[in-house]
Design a protein around this motif. Sequence first.
Motif, PDB file in Angstrom:
ATOM      1  N   UNK A  14      65.166  34.375 -19.086  1.00 21.53           N
ATOM      2  CA  UNK A  14      66.388  34.670 -18.345  1.00 21.53           C
ATOM      3  C   UNK A  14      67.225  33.427 -18.062  1.00 21.53           C
ATOM      4  N   UNK A  15      66.606  32.401 -17.438  1.00 20.64           N
ATOM      5  CA  UNK A  15      67.371  31.208 -17.098  1.00 20.64           C
ATOM      6  C   UNK A  15      67.652  30.349 -18.327  1.00 20.64           C
ATOM      7  N   UNK A  16      66.923  30.600 -19.415  1.00 23.88           N
ATOM      8  CA  UNK A  16      67.200  29.896 -20.661  1.00 23.88           C
ATOM      9  C   UNK A  16      68.349  30.549 -21.417  1.00 23.88           C
ATOM     10  N   UNK A  17      68.784  31.729 -20.948  1.00 24.16           N
ATOM     11  CA  UNK A  17      69.829  32.448 -21.664  1.00 24.16           C
ATOM     12  C   UNK A  17      69.353  32.954 -23.000  1.00 24.16           C
ATOM     13  N   UNK A  18      68.065  33.294 -23.076  1.00 24.95           N
ATOM     14  CA  UNK A  18      67.461  33.704 -24.346  1.00 24.95           C
ATOM     15  C   UNK A  18      66.709  35.011 -24.170  1.00 24.95           C
ATOM     16  N   UNK A  19      66.700  35.821 -25.207  1.00 23.50           N
ATOM     17  CA  UNK A  19      65.919  37.058 -25.174  1.00 23.50           C
ATOM     18  C   UNK A  19      64.448  36.790 -25.454  1.00 23.50           C
ATOM     19  N   UNK A  20      64.164  35.593 -25.962  1.00 20.43           N
ATOM     20  CA  UNK A  20      62.778  35.203 -26.244  1.00 20.43           C
ATOM     21  C   UNK A  20      62.166  34.577 -24.988  1.00 20.43           C
ATOM     22  N   UNK A  21      61.001  35.042 -24.535  1.00 26.71           N
ATOM     23  CA  UNK A  21      60.354  34.397 -23.387  1.00 26.71           C
ATOM     24  C   UNK A  21      60.193  32.905 -23.645  1.00 26.71           C
ATOM     25  N   UNK A  22      60.437  32.100 -22.624  1.00 27.32           N
ATOM     26  CA  UNK A  22      60.531  30.651 -22.836  1.00 27.32           C
ATOM     27  C   UNK A  22      59.246  30.035 -23.374  1.00 27.32           C
ATOM     28  N   UNK A  23      58.076  30.635 -23.068  1.00 24.05           N
ATOM     29  CA  UNK A  23      56.830  30.068 -23.570  1.00 24.05           C
ATOM     30  C   UNK A  23      56.713  30.165 -25.099  1.00 24.05           C
ATOM     31  N   UNK A  24      57.572  30.994 -25.711  1.00 21.63           N
ATOM     32  CA  UNK A  24      57.535  31.163 -27.161  1.00 21.63           C
ATOM     33  C   UNK A  24      58.713  30.483 -27.865  1.00 21.63           C
ATOM     34  N   UNK A 210      68.051  25.309 -20.632  1.00 18.03           N
ATOM     35  CA  UNK A 210      68.275  24.726 -21.966  1.00 18.03           C
ATOM     36  C   UNK A 210      68.215  23.207 -21.992  1.00 18.03           C
ATOM     37  N   UNK A 211      68.706  22.536 -20.951  1.00 10.95           N
ATOM     38  CA  UNK A 211      68.675  21.074 -20.924  1.00 10.95           C
ATOM     39  C   UNK A 211      67.245  20.553 -20.950  1.00 10.95           C
ATOM     40  N   UNK A 212      66.322  21.303 -20.356  1.00 12.74           N
ATOM     41  CA  UNK A 212      64.911  20.883 -20.344  1.00 12.74           C
ATOM     42  C   UNK A 212      64.344  20.862 -21.759  1.00 12.74           C
ATOM     43  N   UNK A 213      64.768  21.805 -22.564  1.00 13.01           N
ATOM     44  CA  UNK A 213      64.282  21.874 -23.947  1.00 13.01           C
ATOM     45  C   UNK A 213      64.781  20.673 -24.747  1.00 13.01           C
ATOM     46  N   UNK A 214      66.018  20.274 -24.499  1.00 12.88           N
ATOM     47  CA  UNK A 214      66.561  19.096 -25.169  1.00 12.88           C
ATOM     48  C   UNK A 214      65.820  17.834 -24.742  1.00 12.88           C
ATOM     49  N   UNK A 215      65.531  17.723 -23.451  1.00 16.63           N
ATOM     50  CA  UNK A 215      64.778  16.572 -22.950  1.00 16.63           C
ATOM     51  C   UNK A 215      63.375  16.537 -23.555  1.00 16.63           C
TER      52      UNK A 215
END
Length: 228
Positions: A14-24, A210-215
């Motif tokens: 949800x907070x990632x703005x993605x339909x994919x659960x963030x752990x995946x 999303x910024x966390x993923x870039x970091x």
Amino acid sequence: MKKIAVIVAGGSGQRMGSSTPKQFLPLQGKPLLCHTMNAFLQAYHDIELVVVLPAEHLPVGKQIALGFNNKQIHCIAGGITRFHSVQKGLAFKNISNSIVFVHDGVRCLVSTGLIKRCYEQALAKGSAIPAVAATDSIRISTQGDESIVADRNKVRIVQTPQTFRGDILMQAFQHPYQENFTDEATVVEFSGQKVLLIEGEYTNLKITRPIDLLLAASILEERGGVKS
């Protein structure tokens, strides 16, 4: 002593703005969860992993686990809250005579060094809660738009893996759920046990936005793609 890591991976995108659960979500070509699991397997070859997932995502989790070709990895369905998911993870294995790590599935940059330091302290003292000092100014809301300043030198930002002797966790998680149980440390503290901090790592990010993923990608690149 036995080593068991309960990896809680119940997040959504949800907070990632993605339909994919963030752990995946992919990080350097592999799901975040894969990096997390690998860190514990690299730290200790005799460790067991209990990966707790939403029931609807169990097939994906099991597929990731198969890629490790390791019979010490178990994927199970979680509960309605983090507390209940951890409770199910603890009940899955006999955790007596064990050191138990409870870790966020999306803290995929945890180092083997931190995992080992948590183990050693929990073995010696019963618990190890990684935390880092606050670097920003901290204020506490009082009423409306009013606030008071807090002494940031006394503030610690808590991370995982929160690590305990198994008997301490077993006793703590026999208590009924309460809304103020925000992590394992609060549950253990409620049971009457002290919780002891250990120095965490600023790179031990919880991937939330999303910024966390870039970091995370940048940090992994600096490490040469291999967590140490």
